[in-house]
Design a protein around this motif. Structure first.
Motif, PDB file in Angstrom:
ATOM      1  N   THR A  91     -58.007  39.776   8.573  1.00 64.56           N
ATOM      2  CA  THR A  91     -58.415  41.023   9.201  1.00 64.56           C
ATOM      3  C   THR A  91     -59.077  41.905   8.161  1.00 64.56           C
ATOM      4  O   THR A  91     -58.918  41.686   6.953  1.00 64.56           O
ATOM      5  CB  THR A  91     -57.213  41.743   9.852  1.00 64.56           C
ATOM      6  N   LEU A  92     -59.779  42.892   8.624  1.00 61.24           N
ATOM      7  CA  LEU A  92     -60.425  43.859   7.747  1.00 61.24           C
ATOM      8  C   LEU A  92     -59.539  45.094   7.636  1.00 61.24           C
ATOM      9  O   LEU A  92     -59.028  45.598   8.629  1.00 61.24           O
ATOM     10  CB  LEU A  92     -61.790  44.246   8.319  1.00 61.24           C
ATOM     11  N   PHE A  93     -59.353  45.554   6.423  1.00 53.38           N
ATOM     12  CA  PHE A  93     -58.562  46.750   6.140  1.00 53.38           C
ATOM     13  C   PHE A  93     -59.405  47.659   5.247  1.00 53.38           C
ATOM     14  O   PHE A  93     -60.069  47.180   4.339  1.00 53.38           O
ATOM     15  CB  PHE A  93     -57.261  46.363   5.437  1.00 53.38           C
ATOM     16  N   THR A  94     -59.375  48.945   5.503  1.00 52.50           N
ATOM     17  CA  THR A  94     -60.175  49.865   4.702  1.00 52.50           C
ATOM     18  C   THR A  94     -59.320  50.980   4.110  1.00 52.50           C
ATOM     19  O   THR A  94     -58.316  51.383   4.701  1.00 52.50           O
ATOM     20  CB  THR A  94     -61.332  50.475   5.540  1.00 52.50           C
ATOM     21  N   THR A  95     -59.728  51.449   2.949  1.00 49.29           N
ATOM     22  CA  THR A  95     -59.058  52.597   2.328  1.00 49.29           C
ATOM     23  C   THR A  95     -59.881  53.874   2.526  1.00 49.29           C
ATOM     24  O   THR A  95     -59.637  54.869   1.848  1.00 49.29           O
ATOM     25  CB  THR A  95     -58.817  52.349   0.826  1.00 49.29           C
ATOM     26  N   LYS A  96     -60.840  53.848   3.457  1.00 47.39           N
ATOM     27  CA  LYS A  96     -61.589  55.066   3.783  1.00 47.39           C
ATOM     28  C   LYS A  96     -60.606  56.079   4.351  1.00 47.39           C
ATOM     29  O   LYS A  96     -59.795  55.764   5.204  1.00 47.39           O
ATOM     30  CB  LYS A  96     -62.699  54.764   4.781  1.00 47.39           C
ATOM     31  N   GLY A  97     -60.662  57.291   3.844  1.00 49.16           N
ATOM     32  CA  GLY A  97     -59.752  58.335   4.296  1.00 49.16           C
ATOM     33  C   GLY A  97     -58.473  58.421   3.475  1.00 49.16           C
ATOM     34  O   GLY A  97     -57.696  59.350   3.652  1.00 49.16           O
ATOM     35  N   PHE A  98     -58.233  57.450   2.610  1.00 50.92           N
ATOM     36  CA  PHE A  98     -57.061  57.502   1.728  1.00 50.92           C
ATOM     37  C   PHE A  98     -57.312  58.531   0.632  1.00 50.92           C
ATOM     38  O   PHE A  98     -58.449  58.738   0.204  1.00 50.92           O
ATOM     39  CB  PHE A  98     -56.811  56.147   1.063  1.00 50.92           C
ATOM     40  N   LYS A 110     -51.359  51.983  -5.417  1.00 48.40           N
ATOM     41  CA  LYS A 110     -51.955  53.125  -6.087  1.00 48.40           C
ATOM     42  C   LYS A 110     -53.446  53.024  -5.784  1.00 48.40           C
ATOM     43  O   LYS A 110     -54.056  51.968  -5.948  1.00 48.40           O
ATOM     44  CB  LYS A 110     -51.697  53.083  -7.595  1.00 48.40           C
ATOM     45  N   VAL A 111     -54.024  54.121  -5.301  1.00 49.32           N
ATOM     46  CA  VAL A 111     -55.430  54.148  -4.913  1.00 49.32           C
ATOM     47  C   VAL A 111     -56.208  54.918  -5.968  1.00 49.32           C
ATOM     48  O   VAL A 111     -55.854  56.053  -6.306  1.00 49.32           O
ATOM     49  CB  VAL A 111     -55.613  54.784  -3.516  1.00 49.32           C
ATOM     50  N   TYR A 112     -57.253  54.279  -6.480  1.00 52.57           N
ATOM     51  CA  TYR A 112     -58.081  54.853  -7.542  1.00 52.57           C
ATOM     52  C   TYR A 112     -59.444  55.257  -6.993  1.00 52.57           C
ATOM     53  O   TYR A 112     -59.870  54.784  -5.935  1.00 52.57           O
ATOM     54  CB  TYR A 112     -58.277  53.834  -8.668  1.00 52.57           C
ATOM     55  N   ALA A 113     -60.146  56.095  -7.741  1.00 55.41           N
ATOM     56  CA  ALA A 113     -61.500  56.508  -7.372  1.00 55.41           C
ATOM     57  C   ALA A 113     -62.404  55.277  -7.324  1.00 55.41           C
ATOM     58  O   ALA A 113     -62.224  54.342  -8.111  1.00 55.41           O
ATOM     59  CB  ALA A 113     -62.038  57.515  -8.379  1.00 55.41           C
ATOM     60  N   THR A 141     -62.963  51.612   0.179  1.00 60.97           N
ATOM     61  CA  THR A 141     -63.302  50.202  -0.011  1.00 60.97           C
ATOM     62  C   THR A 141     -62.750  49.379   1.149  1.00 60.97           C
ATOM     63  O   THR A 141     -61.656  49.640   1.635  1.00 60.97           O
ATOM     64  CB  THR A 141     -62.710  49.689  -1.343  1.00 60.97           C
ATOM     65  N   ASP A 142     -63.543  48.392   1.576  1.00 64.68           N
ATOM     66  CA  ASP A 142     -63.103  47.466   2.618  1.00 64.68           C
ATOM     67  C   ASP A 142     -62.485  46.242   1.969  1.00 64.68           C
ATOM     68  O   ASP A 142     -63.033  45.702   0.995  1.00 64.68           O
ATOM     69  CB  ASP A 142     -64.276  47.041   3.503  1.00 64.68           C
ATOM     70  N   TYR A 143     -61.359  45.790   2.531  1.00 63.29           N
ATOM     71  CA  TYR A 143     -60.636  44.629   2.019  1.00 63.29           C
ATOM     72  C   TYR A 143     -60.396  43.623   3.130  1.00 63.29           C
ATOM     73  O   TYR A 143     -60.225  43.999   4.294  1.00 63.29           O
ATOM     74  CB  TYR A 143     -59.265  45.053   1.458  1.00 63.29           C
ATOM     75  N   ASN A 144     -60.390  42.351   2.757  1.00 66.85           N
ATOM     76  CA  ASN A 144     -59.905  41.303   3.643  1.00 66.85           C
ATOM     77  C   ASN A 144     -58.424  41.117   3.351  1.00 66.85           C
ATOM     78  O   ASN A 144     -58.037  40.966   2.192  1.00 66.85           O
ATOM     79  CB  ASN A 144     -60.624  39.971   3.372  1.00 66.85           C
ATOM     80  N   ALA A 198     -61.298  42.389  -2.032  1.00 64.57           N
ATOM     81  CA  ALA A 198     -62.331  43.361  -1.662  1.00 64.57           C
ATOM     82  C   ALA A 198     -63.427  42.614  -0.918  1.00 64.57           C
ATOM     83  O   ALA A 198     -63.793  41.498  -1.277  1.00 64.57           O
ATOM     84  CB  ALA A 198     -62.891  44.055  -2.898  1.00 64.57           C
ATOM     85  N   LEU A 199     -63.930  43.199   0.147  1.00 69.27           N
ATOM     86  CA  LEU A 199     -64.931  42.548   0.982  1.00 69.27           C
ATOM     87  C   LEU A 199     -66.217  42.269   0.209  1.00 69.27           C
ATOM     88  O   LEU A 199     -66.792  41.187   0.321  1.00 69.27           O
ATOM     89  CB  LEU A 199     -65.221  43.415   2.210  1.00 69.27           C
ATOM     90  N   GLU A 200     -66.670  43.233  -0.592  1.00 70.73           N
ATOM     91  CA  GLU A 200     -67.926  43.071  -1.331  1.00 70.73           C
ATOM     92  C   GLU A 200     -67.790  42.156  -2.539  1.00 70.73           C
ATOM     93  O   GLU A 200     -68.751  41.571  -2.989  1.00 70.73           O
ATOM     94  CB  GLU A 200     -68.451  44.433  -1.782  1.00 70.73           C
TER      95      GLU A 200
END
Length: 163
Positions: free
Chosen positions: A86-93, A123-126, A41-44, A13-15
């Motif tokens: 690279t940066l990967f995000t789960t925004k919109g998932f 699996k994507v969680y809140a 969440t933003d991920y590296n 996670a980026l943060e």
């Protein structure tokens, strides 16, 4: 180009630079392991190739991603390997429903037009759901032993270890 090589994938996670978690799922789903991610969440994502090879392009779920070559970090770049991030995000998932999994498709174009496909079962969680998203084993890396058949332009993953 080398015929046998290793690709190491790391997800952070980026943060919060601690690794994400995973859990073995046995034979219930397409893959044996599920990576746990948080929505919005933003991920590296980092990819280390040993021996050192170039990545020309990276696509995640069909979207072209900008790569940064990581230099000067003892555990990332050495004489035997080359690391990109690279940066990967789960925004919109969507949050994954109970008993279901989502797949993240990663396509790597290596030097000389060679392609590698990696599918992550997730699996994507809140956001903030630490009780589920951080249950299981810490995923420090996915270690993949790979092979390239000189007669083809694609990579076969021979062995995959979640560590």
């Amino acid at each position: 180009m080398v015929h046998n090589f290793k690709v190491i994938l790391r997800i952070y996670a980026l943060e919060d630079p601690t690794p994400v978690y995973f859990k073995p799922d046995g034979g219930r789903f397409e893959q044996a392991n599920t990576v746990k991610l948080s929505k919005d969440t933003d991920y590296n994502l980092s990819f280390t190739l040993k021996p050192a090879m170039y990545i020309d392009k990276l696509m995640v779920n069909g979207e072209l991603h900008k790569l940064e070559l990581v230099k000067g970090k003892a555990n990332d770049e050495d004489s035997n390997g080359r690391t990109y991030k690279t940066l990967f995000t789960t925004k919109g998932f969507e949050i994954t429903k109970a008993g279901k999994r989502q797949e993240i498709l990663i396509v790597i174009e290596l030097e000389n037009g060679v392609y590698m496909k990696v599918t992550l079962q997730c699996k994507v969680y809140a956001p903030g759901d630490k009780s589920h998203a951080q249950w299981g084993d810490k995923l420090s890396m996915i270690d993949m032993d790979c092979s390239l058949d000189p007669a083809h332009n694609y990579v076969t993953i021979l062995k995959e270890k979640y560590l």
